[in-house]
Write a protein that holds these residues in place. Structure first.
Motif, PDB file in Angstrom:
ATOM      1  N   ASP A 117       0.804  -1.223   0.000  1.00 51.30           N
ATOM      2  CA  ASP A 117       0.000   0.000   0.000  1.00 51.30           C
ATOM      3  C   ASP A 117       0.843   1.281   0.000  1.00 51.30           C
TER       4      ASP A 117
ATOM      5  N   HIS B 167       0.641   3.568  -2.578  1.00 49.51           N
ATOM      6  CA  HIS B 167      -0.330   4.594  -2.979  1.00 49.51           C
ATOM      7  C   HIS B 167       0.299   5.883  -3.493  1.00 49.51           C
TER       8      HIS B 167
ATOM      9  N   ASP C  83      -1.237  -2.224  -4.343  1.00 51.88           N
ATOM     10  CA  ASP C  83      -1.661  -0.832  -4.201  1.00 51.88           C
ATOM     11  C   ASP C  83      -0.445   0.096  -4.249  1.00 51.88           C
TER      12      ASP C  83
ATOM     13  N   HIS D  31      -3.606  -4.239   2.344  1.00 50.35           N
ATOM     14  CA  HIS D  31      -4.964  -3.779   2.037  1.00 50.35           C
ATOM     15  C   HIS D  31      -5.648  -2.973   3.148  1.00 50.35           C
TER      16      HIS D  31
ATOM     17  N   HIS E 118      -4.128  -1.202   5.560  1.00 50.78           N
ATOM     18  CA  HIS E 118      -3.289  -0.049   5.945  1.00 50.78           C
ATOM     19  C   HIS E 118      -3.016  -0.010   7.450  1.00 50.78           C
TER      20      HIS E 118
END
Ligand code: ZN
Length: 240
Positions: free
Chosen positions: A3, A5, A29, A141, A143
């Motif tokens: 993650d 991002h 992610d 997923h 976080h």
């Protein structure tokens, strides 16, 4: 790590910290929410030996319906799709959301649903451990860093703070989530990741949870300059 991002300062800070690692694995992610999707994908591609796709990566290349993303996440996916370079899109299009294995099973979400399911607590972890069949199951997923272990039928675990360590004796089955590099949501704004120690047979012997400070202001300014929702910048300093 998981993650990221599109948060390049956080990714760079973590990569600097884990320079001594033999391999770096990314649970997906890489894009979504942040202002540097192409740069983060290029760096992950260069440095990581195993890379999974997350729901945001798949939405950015329309392998899952972008309309399933609402509000800030939806606006960020629309923006990401517009700026994605062809080579980034081609790379994300070739990734899978899971990598099952009997020793260390890797999933973006969970073994039952690698793209969408959230493993939020030890009870969810038990179901995931049983579905995975792996000695160690690793997910992203949510976080939020999580550590859970199952010895016979005894379940223990919970949120994993920076500095926490999980040791895996022979009778332990476990699940860990290293937390999020680029948008932590467990009230610690530092980038989250974990070190996994494997023995010569590839069996996990320990997981050590890490947190790394980075220039949050630089990430926030880039999010605002890109015209992304200001909430996506604000939340980073609270780790929410
Ligand atoms: Zn995510």
């Amino acid at each position: 790590m998981s993650d990221i991002h599109g948060n390049l300062p956080a990714l760079e800070a973590v990569l600097e910290q884990c320079a001594a690692a033999e391999e770096i694995w990314c649970l997906g992610d890489i894009v979504g929410y942040g202002a540097w999707p192409n740069e983060c994908v290029a760096l992950v591609r260069e440095r990581c030996t195993i890379v999974l796709a997350g729901n945001h990566d798949l939405a950015a290349v329309a392998r899952v319906d972008p309309a399933t993303f609402v509000r800030d996440a939806g606006r960020a996916i629309t923006w990401t799709r517009e700026v994605l370079r062809p080579e980034t899109e081609a790379y994300l299009s070739g990734l899978e959301a899971s990598r099952p294995d009997e020793l260390v099973g890797l999933y973006h979400g969970s073994p039952r649903d690698p793209i969408w399911e959230y493993v939020l607590d030890p009870l969810g972890a038990r179901a995931a451990i049983e579905a995975s069949g792996a000695r160690l199951t690793v997910v992203g997923h949510t976080h939020s860093a999580l550590s859970a272990r199952l010895v016979d039928d005894a379940l223990s675990g919970g949120p994993a703070r920076g500095g926490a360590e999980l040791r895996l004796r022979d009778d332990v089955r476990a699940l860990v989530n290293p937390g999020s590099v680029g948008q932590p949501r467990d009230a610690d704004p530092r980038a989250a990741w974990a070190v996994l120690d494997l023995d010569d047979e590839g069996r996990a012997v320990a997981v050590r949870f890490q947190r790394t400070t980075y220039d949050i202001g630089r990430t926030q300014r880039a999010i605002l300059a890109a015209g992304l929702p200001h909430h996506l910048a604000d939340r980073l300093e609270f780790g929410m």
